[in-house]
Scaffold this active site. Structure first.
Site, short mmCIF file in Angstrom:
data_model
loop_
_atom_site.label_atom_id
_atom_site.label_comp_id
_atom_site.label_asym_id
_atom_site.label_seq_id
_atom_site.Cartn_x
_atom_site.Cartn_y
_atom_site.Cartn_z
N ASP A 184 0.96 -1.36 -0.29
CA ASP A 184 -0.51 0.16 0.24
C ASP A 184 0.86 1.50 -0.50
OD1 ASP A 184 0.39 -1.08 2.74
OD2 ASP A 184 -0.46 0.64 3.17
N GLU A 203 0.47 -0.75 5.62
CA GLU A 203 1.24 -0.05 6.38
C GLU A 203 0.83 0.88 6.83
OE1 GLU A 203 4.56 1.93 7.60
OE2 GLU A 203 3.84 1.38 5.82
#
Length: 477
Positions: A90, A153
């Site tokens: 991400d 994250e």
């Protein structure tokens, strides 16, 4: 084992794969449920990046696992212990002002441009192609090598918790989401909202219609915007004059524009990672400093603006709230406001703090609460990631630093403690190792994020040797 030969043979594939992965826009989105009932917890884009990596790994003959689309891993070899390499797919939102499309994977002057090139798709793929080179060279590790792919994250870390519950923990390892030669420690990280409920505003006088700023809690906001409204036709001329004076006095980029019967005020700052707010210029703070020159009809709003300017403001080390903690190992506390929210009934800002390894949450809130109480505000706590620290004489630090020095010839750079929060905090015995090289500009979370192709190849070489050494049967922490 001619590892260098196989790294060389994989270079073009490594570049093409990175470009393809960058083209998948994987910033967080709302959950998606497919017609068959499958759930993508972090949105379609993140899922597409995850599916791409699983498919690519299987094409190269690796085993894979998927923890209900919350995360997964790529396995190489077997053994009674597992070496974990933990990265994430991400990315933070791209924002505006790029020279190239943020999701184009454009190549220019020896660089690949795009959101995620350095944080963390590039380093994750460097580890992936390091594993592939080892596999192609015929290496048969006696400890399992596991590339774990996190999917949130940059947001809430829900995925990695689900992954651990479903597929377990590695015994030790590293995350390629920091700096070289190595991060032997990370400050603690704590976040909270400071909020105030607002009493109903009278109809007459200067009103705040809209207020917004920032795109993520862990970024220094580059843009902020306010819309004010008044039934006094001369009020806007006065505000425009004040903006011009403010701009001339400070040099800050502040503008006004008519929006229907209202007046828009915008501020432009400099984006930076929330772990290093001193490297940026907070657009929300620029805007609030100006709004403090106005008197709104809502007294509660004026109180909150006064609080912000006196207690938050531009102080990136938290001194104005008695948060100027520091220690020799990890340096100063950092203090960043990444977001402001306003709906007419309440107003809040989100504070992201990276605190030294000698501090803790009790010390943080003990310092903050007197200011909160003085202005009759509320606090919404959002969790606490405790600091981590590895002795520089430990075997894992000495081994990984040794690999870095052998591959780069850099004998001067030393292990460091940073304010960033990586997946090293989510697993035991994990340390952040690369991929930012000493002296290279840190443009993670900023526009025109880019990765030098030469550095990308260098990372593959470093990670291949590091993985080899950490997967030896006699390796110990």
């Amino acid at each position: 084992m001619d590892l260098a030969k196989h790294i060389e043979e994989n270079k073009s594939q490594a570049v093409d794969t990175l470009k393809e992965l960058i083209r998948i826009r994987s910033d967080a989105g709302d959950p998606v449920t497919t017609p068959s009932g499958e759930v993508y917890p972090f949105g379609q884009g993140v899922q597409d990046a995850f599916a791409y990596m699983l498919k690519k790994a299987e094409e190269y003959g690796f085993e894979t696992a998927n923890a209900d689309n919350y995360g997964g891993h790529i396995d190489f070899g077997s053994g009674d212990k597992t070496v974990g390499i933990i990265g994430h797919l991400d990315v933070v939102p791209a924002g505006d002002g790029w020279d190239f499309d943020a999701y184009s994977g454009a190549e220019s002057d020896g660089y690949i441009y795009g959101r995620g090139t350095t944080d963390d798709k590039g380093p994750l793929l460097a580890c992936f192609f390091a594993m592939k080179a080892l596999k192609d060279a015929g290496y048969e590790p006696q400890r399992r090598i596991r590339l774990i792919m996190g999917l949130d994250e940059e947001t809430n870390w829900i995925g990695v918790q689900h992954y651990k519950e479903k597929l377990g923990n590695p015994d030790y390892g590293f995350t390629p989401d920091g700096d070289f030669p190595i991060l032997n420690g990370e400050k603690g990280m704590i976040g909270f909202d400071i909020a105030k409920k607002l009493s109903p505003s009278p109809k007459e006088g200067l009103l705040l219609s809209k207020l917004s700023g920032g795109t993520a809690t862990n970024m220094v906001p580059e843009h902020a915007r306010a819309v004010v409204r008044s039934n006094d036709p001369e009020a806007y001329d006065h505000i425009k004059d004040l903006v011009e004076e403010y701009r001339n006095e400070t040099g800050y980029k502040v503008k006004t524009k008519g929006v229907g019967k209202a007046l828009e005020i915008t501020a432009e700052g400099v984006a930076a990672h929330g772990a290093a707010p001193q490297d940026g210029l907070n657009a929300i703070s620029i805007l609030f400093a100006f709004l403090g020159k106005l008197t709104f009809v809502n007294d509660d709003l004026n109180v909150f603006i006064d609080f912000y300017n006196k207690c938050v403001g531009f102080n990136v080390y938290g001194k104005n709230m008695n948060l100027d903690f520091h220690d020799e190992e990890s340096g100063k506390l950092s203090f960043n406001n990444g977001l402001v929210n306003y709906d007419g009934e309440s107003i809040s800002v989100n504070i992201n703090i990276r605190y030294p390894i000698s501090a803790n949450a009790d010390k943080i809130y003990g310092a903050v609460m007197p200011f909160i109480d003085k202005y009759d505000l509320g606090v919404v706590k959002q969790g606490d990631m405790k600091p981590i620290y590895f002795d520089t004489n430990s075997n894992v630090i000495r081994t990984l630093v040794g690999v870095y020095r052998d591959k780069t010839g850099d004998m001067e750079s030393q292990p460091i403690v940073v304010g960033g929060g990586t997946y090293a905090k989510a697993f035991d015995n994990v340390v952040a190792y690369g991929g930012l090289f000493p002296g290279d500009p840190d443009i993670m979370h900023q526009k025109n994020e880019k990765l030098e192709i030469k550095r990308y190849y260098q990372m593959i070489e470093i990670y291949a040797d590091a993985i080899y050494k950490m997967s030896q049967p006699d390796f110990e922490l």
